[in-house]
Design a protein around this motif. Structure first.
Motif, mmCIF file in Angstrom:
data_model
loop_
_atom_site.group_PDB
_atom_site.id
_atom_site.type_symbol
_atom_site.label_atom_id
_atom_site.label_comp_id
_atom_site.label_asym_id
_atom_site.label_seq_id
_atom_site.Cartn_x
_atom_site.Cartn_y
_atom_site.Cartn_z
ATOM 1 N N SER A 218 22.952 68.487 58.820
ATOM 2 C CA SER A 218 22.371 69.138 59.996
ATOM 3 C C SER A 218 23.271 68.863 61.203
ATOM 4 O O SER A 218 23.974 67.851 61.245
ATOM 5 C CB SER A 218 20.959 68.624 60.270
ATOM 6 N N PHE A 219 23.240 69.787 62.165
ATOM 7 C CA PHE A 219 23.987 69.588 63.399
ATOM 8 C C PHE A 219 23.113 68.859 64.408
ATOM 9 O O PHE A 219 22.036 69.323 64.763
ATOM 10 C CB PHE A 219 24.449 70.928 63.967
ATOM 11 N N GLU A 220 23.542 67.700 64.839
ATOM 12 C CA GLU A 220 22.826 66.912 65.827
ATOM 13 C C GLU A 220 23.798 66.521 66.926
ATOM 14 O O GLU A 220 24.780 65.825 66.683
ATOM 15 C CB GLU A 220 22.205 65.666 65.179
ATOM 16 N N LYS A 221 23.518 67.005 68.145
ATOM 17 C CA LYS A 221 24.409 66.769 69.292
ATOM 18 C C LYS A 221 25.829 67.224 68.968
ATOM 19 O O LYS A 221 26.818 66.523 69.225
ATOM 20 C CB LYS A 221 24.405 65.290 69.684
ATOM 21 N N GLY A 228 21.404 62.669 53.824
ATOM 22 C CA GLY A 228 21.111 61.858 52.652
ATOM 23 C C GLY A 228 20.198 62.590 51.687
ATOM 24 O O GLY A 228 19.558 63.590 52.038
ATOM 25 N N LEU A 229 20.093 62.090 50.478
ATOM 26 C CA LEU A 229 19.295 62.730 49.437
ATOM 27 C C LEU A 229 17.912 62.104 49.339
ATOM 28 O O LEU A 229 17.769 60.883 49.383
ATOM 29 C CB LEU A 229 20.003 62.601 48.086
ATOM 30 N N SER A 230 16.890 62.945 49.220
ATOM 31 C CA SER A 230 15.514 62.499 48.979
ATOM 32 C C SER A 230 14.984 63.206 47.745
ATOM 33 O O SER A 230 15.148 64.426 47.595
ATOM 34 C CB SER A 230 14.609 62.825 50.179
ATOM 35 N N LEU A 231 14.349 62.456 46.850
ATOM 36 C CA LEU A 231 13.750 62.999 45.632
ATOM 37 C C LEU A 231 12.244 62.804 45.696
ATOM 38 O O LEU A 231 11.774 61.722 46.047
ATOM 39 C CB LEU A 231 14.307 62.289 44.396
ATOM 40 N N TYR A 232 11.486 63.855 45.357
ATOM 41 C CA TYR A 232 10.022 63.806 45.443
ATOM 42 C C TYR A 232 9.420 64.097 44.067
ATOM 43 O O TYR A 232 9.754 65.095 43.425
ATOM 44 C CB TYR A 232 9.509 64.837 46.447
ATOM 45 N N PHE A 233 8.527 63.220 43.638
ATOM 46 C CA PHE A 233 7.845 63.384 42.360
ATOM 47 C C PHE A 233 6.346 63.526 42.629
ATOM 48 O O PHE A 233 5.747 62.655 43.267
ATOM 49 C CB PHE A 233 8.099 62.183 41.454
ATOM 50 N N GLY A 234 5.729 64.610 42.124
ATOM 51 C CA GLY A 234 4.319 64.877 42.397
ATOM 52 C C GLY A 234 4.176 65.626 43.703
ATOM 53 O O GLY A 234 5.158 66.074 44.306
ATOM 54 N N LEU A 251 18.527 55.368 58.212
ATOM 55 C CA LEU A 251 18.705 54.380 59.271
ATOM 56 C C LEU A 251 19.856 54.760 60.197
ATOM 57 O O LEU A 251 19.779 54.551 61.416
ATOM 58 C CB LEU A 251 18.955 52.997 58.658
ATOM 59 N N ALA A 252 20.917 55.318 59.624
ATOM 60 C CA ALA A 252 22.060 55.740 60.434
ATOM 61 C C ALA A 252 21.660 56.837 61.417
ATOM 62 O O ALA A 252 21.998 56.784 62.602
ATOM 63 C CB ALA A 252 23.198 56.215 59.525
ATOM 64 N N ARG A 253 20.907 57.830 60.931
ATOM 65 C CA ARG A 253 20.457 58.926 61.802
ATOM 66 C C ARG A 253 19.482 58.413 62.860
ATOM 67 O O ARG A 253 19.542 58.799 64.029
ATOM 68 C CB ARG A 253 19.773 60.014 60.983
#
Length: 427
Positions: A218-221, A228-234, A251-253
């Motif tokens: 994403s473009f921020e400033k 980063g990657l997020s995985l969702y189960f259910g 945490l970096a963002r």
């Protein structure tokens, strides 16, 4: 080594700060400053700690903690919940005539929040603890004879928790456990992209019917930032839900750091969140109390019962070693306690990101012109009630939060006058 690691090691070994200081041949005040986050651990002291406590085998690379808790009590007696269950002095809680989840008022200390609708006994009182709220309650636990989460949960099922032979219907509606995979020198971290690929390749057997993921940039400033990657189960509405994500990127963002800086500061790579709600939450805590197993062991069982991850060797399926190297490290790992007080961290972060350059400019102008515009405006600024309350909450010691005497007259009088509690609910 982080300050929270030192505190955890000390607690597990049953050492007082003075005893550990004597063992390390340093002042007790230094231990106190390190554990409260006011001082960092030097490399020299870290080596002394490792040698003195026989930690040369390294620390556990997965750390577990309760990251969200929601409990409903079918009563309107806010005073007893705060004093008998939380063991806290009610005077430190602020009151607002607004709430959430259809509740109409809020009692809060930092992120420890209780919601109530005095017009509806069936709604009762809801205790709502975010991750920050859990850490703040753990700060109270430490001063309360090192009270544990086990003792806290057991008290929920005490038939006489109110001390007046009044049985209160108590329901745990949600509990989240967060597993943080730490960055340990010489030990590789699990690659969540590998788990995503295995799901796509059919190498993950799961009880979940839904799987989703999120990532990209994403473009921020005007800067391109990796989310980063997020995985969702259910699904979020289901009683069991997993969210695995790259915590270092989050945490970096959040703090405006590079990923490398976030890793060095927090020493966390991935987070594995296990969310249990309604009957799953109830059964999880019930089994925890009745079985005598650790929360960490139970979380491991929940994960293993829900996900089986495979590799393929010589055309045959075998268990994925990298995945189970993470999950199996849970066995025998004690649930960590990261006690924290309410802080002004968010305000300081906002100050750093948006106001600090302007304030620095005015400060330099004052220095050059011999004026005092900056401090005069600060001195004349008017604080609102919420600012005064936050100052008190940040500065109070955890020991002073404990309920020791019936000194809650101010809030108690408000309750009796506004809602006639003594007449309607003779607790």
């Amino acid at each position: 080594m982080r300050s929270i690691d030192l505190k955890r090691f000390r607690k597990e070994l049953g050492l007082k700060q003075k005893e550990l200081a004597d063992k390390l041949e340093i002042e007790r005040s230094l231990i106190s400053k390190i554990e409260s986050g006011k001082r960092t651990i030097s490399k020299e002291l870290e080596m002394k700690i490792i040698d003195s406590l026989h930690l040369d085998g390294g620390r556990a690379s997965v750390e577990a903690k309760i990251d969200f808790l929601r409990i409903r009590f079918k009563t309107l007696d806010i005073k007893t919940i705060i004093e008998k269950l939380l063991h806290m002095d009610m005077n430190w809680f602020t009151h607002e005539e607004r709430g959430f989840y259809h509740y109409t008022e809020t009692f809060s200390y930092g992120s420890i929040r209780l919601f109530r609708n005095p017009e509806d006994m069936n709604m009762g009182i809801m205790l709502d603890l975010s991750g920050e709220g859990c850490r703040q309650l753990e700060d109270v636990f430490e001063e309360d004879n090192n009270r544990s989460w086990t003792e806290f949960f057991r008290s929920l099922y005490d038939d006489d928790i109110f001390g007046k032979n009044i049985i209160v219907d108590t329901k745990i509606t949600r509990i989240d456990i967060a597993l943080d995979e730490l960055i340990v020198e010489g030990k590789p971290n699990f690659n969540l992209y590998k788990l995503k690929e295995k799901i796509e390749q059919g190498l993950v057997s799961t009880t979940f019917k839904n799987f989703d993921f999120n990532g990209g940039f994403s473009f921020e400033k005007s800067n391109l930032v990796n989310k980063g990657l997020s995985l969702y189960f259910g699904s979020r509405q289901s009683p069991l839900y997993f969210n695995f994500y790259q915590k270092d990127y989050e945490l970096a963002r959040k703090e405006g750091l590079s990923v490398e800086e976030a890793r060095e500061k927090y020493e966390i790579k991935n987070r594995y969140e296990i969310r249990l709600s309604d009957e799953k939450a109830f059964l999880f805590v019930e089994y925890f109390l009745s079985s005598g197993e650790s929360l960490d062991w139970l979380v491991k069982e929940v994960v293993n019962a829900s996900l089986t991850v495979f590799d393929v060797e010589d055309g045959m399926k075998v268990y994925c070693k990298e995945w189970y190297d993470v999950i199996d490290k849970l066995e025998g790992l004690r649930l960590s306690v990261h006690a924290e007080k309410p802080s002004i961290e968010k305000t300081l972060r906002w100050l750093s990101n948006y106001l600090a350059p302007s304030l620095k400019m005015i400060k330099l102008i004052d220095l050059r012109l011999g004026t005092n515009e900056l401090m005069e405006r600060i001195d004349f600024a008017e604080l609102k009630e919420k600012h005064e309350e936050l100052i008190d909450q940040v500065c109070v010691s955890a020991k002073d939060l404990l309920f020791t005497t019936d000194q809650n007259s101010e809030v108690r009088n408000y309750m009796e006058q506004e809602f006639n509690l003594e007449e309607e609910y003779p607790f």
